[in-house]
Scaffold this motif. Structure first.
Motif, PDB file in Angstrom:
ATOM      1  N   SER A 191      -5.524  -2.640   4.254  1.00  0.00           N
ATOM      2  CA  SER A 191      -3.918  -1.380   2.954  1.00  0.00           C
ATOM      3  C   SER A 191      -3.915  -2.535   1.964  1.00  0.00           C
ATOM      4  CB  SER A 191      -3.684  -0.608   4.112  1.00  0.00           C
ATOM      5  OG  SER A 191      -2.418  -0.704   4.614  1.00  0.00           O
ATOM      6  N   HIS A 192      -3.513  -3.488   2.208  1.00  0.00           N
ATOM      7  CA  HIS A 192      -3.118  -4.489   1.517  1.00  0.00           C
ATOM      8  C   HIS A 192      -4.172  -4.500   0.403  1.00  0.00           C
ATOM      9  CE1 HIS A 192      -0.932  -8.603  -0.751  1.00  0.00           C
ATOM     10  NE2 HIS A 192      -1.924  -8.536  -0.162  1.00  0.00           N
ATOM     11  N   GLY A 203       0.980  -5.781   3.109  1.00  0.00           N
ATOM     12  CA  GLY A 203       0.763  -3.768   3.273  1.00  0.00           C
ATOM     13  C   GLY A 203       0.776  -4.210   5.043  1.00  0.00           C
ATOM     14  N   ASP A 234       1.150  -1.183   0.382  1.00  0.00           N
ATOM     15  CA  ASP A 234       0.075   0.461  -0.280  1.00  0.00           C
ATOM     16  C   ASP A 234       1.004   1.365   0.105  1.00  0.00           C
ATOM     17  OD1 ASP A 234       0.439  -1.454   2.318  1.00  0.00           O
ATOM     18  OD2 ASP A 234      -0.917  -0.067   3.879  1.00  0.00           O
ATOM     19  N   ASN A 259      -6.959  -3.484  -0.498  1.00  0.00           N
ATOM     20  CA  ASN A 259      -7.760  -2.061  -1.691  1.00  0.00           C
ATOM     21  C   ASN A 259      -5.926  -1.504  -2.112  1.00  0.00           C
ATOM     22  OD1 ASN A 259      -9.507  -0.837   0.208  1.00  0.00           O
ATOM     23  ND2 ASN A 259      -8.142  -0.358   1.723  1.00  0.00           N
ATOM     24  N   ALA A 260      -5.073  -1.472  -1.974  1.00  0.00           N
ATOM     25  CA  ALA A 260      -3.926  -1.344  -2.839  1.00  0.00           C
ATOM     26  C   ALA A 260      -4.102  -2.485  -4.115  1.00  0.00           C
ATOM     27  CB  ALA A 260      -2.728  -1.513  -2.293  1.00  0.00           C
TER      28      ALA A 260
END
Length: 176
Positions: free
Chosen positions: A160-161, A155, A127, A163-164
């Motif tokens: 957040s991993h 991430g 991320d 999402n990225a």
């Protein structure tokens, strides 16, 4: 034509140091296996800061010193350092999330390398530095397939991993 594997910031501080996570620890052996089995050139990046890190724009927003050049936290874990040396891998030390030097090297070396079939990216943190490098390389080389190996990335958090990965997918980066 050749394939390129970019191993982003697999450094001790991001694995089990000041910014380490259990998810980062879990991918070290997978990244090592990916390097061993990769048919092509391997390139590494290293997040690289100085003792003045707290005074930087990044340091003011993330006040945790990490990857200070020459420290154990800046180094790669022994298994990855050994593979880096064995591969004679080019290594880009970078002071920020994305390495414009890496992107320019890849773009400028396209002919010298006899063409690039694909660029696969793995490492830390999905991320922050993985996404930054993937998007930067995609901007410099829009016609080259860019692939992110999600099993060899971690991430800051699991959320957040993911999402990225979704953001990169929307930018036509292949997620495997």
């Amino acid at each position: 034509m050749q394939n390129i594997l970019i191993v982003v910031d697999m450094q001790n501080d991001f694995i089990n140091g000041s910014l380490g996570t259990k998810e980062a620890e879990a991918i070290v052996e997978r990244v090592a296996a990916r390097i061993r089995s990769f048919d092509g050139s391997v390139i590494f990046t290293r997040d690289t800061h100085t003792e003045r890190y707290p005074e930087t724009a990044e340091g003011k927003k993330l006040p945790i010193s990490h990857c200070i050049k020459g420290t154990e936290g800046w180094e790669l874990p022994p298994v990855l350092e050994e593979l880096r040396v064995q591969a004679g891998a080019m290594t880009f030390d970078k002071i920020t999330f994305g390495s414009k030097e890496l992107a320019m090297y890849l773009a400028g070396s396209l002919k010298e390398l006899g063409g690039i079939s694909s660029i696969t990216i793995c490492g830390l943190c999905t991320d922050i530095c993985v996404i930054s490098n993937a998007l930067l390389i995609k901007a410099f080389l829009p016609e080259i397939p860019i692939i992110v190996d999600s099993a060899c990335c971690a991430g800051v958090t699991p959320g957040s991993h993911l999402n990225a990965l979704e953001a990169m997918k929307m930018c036509q980066i292949e997620i495997v």
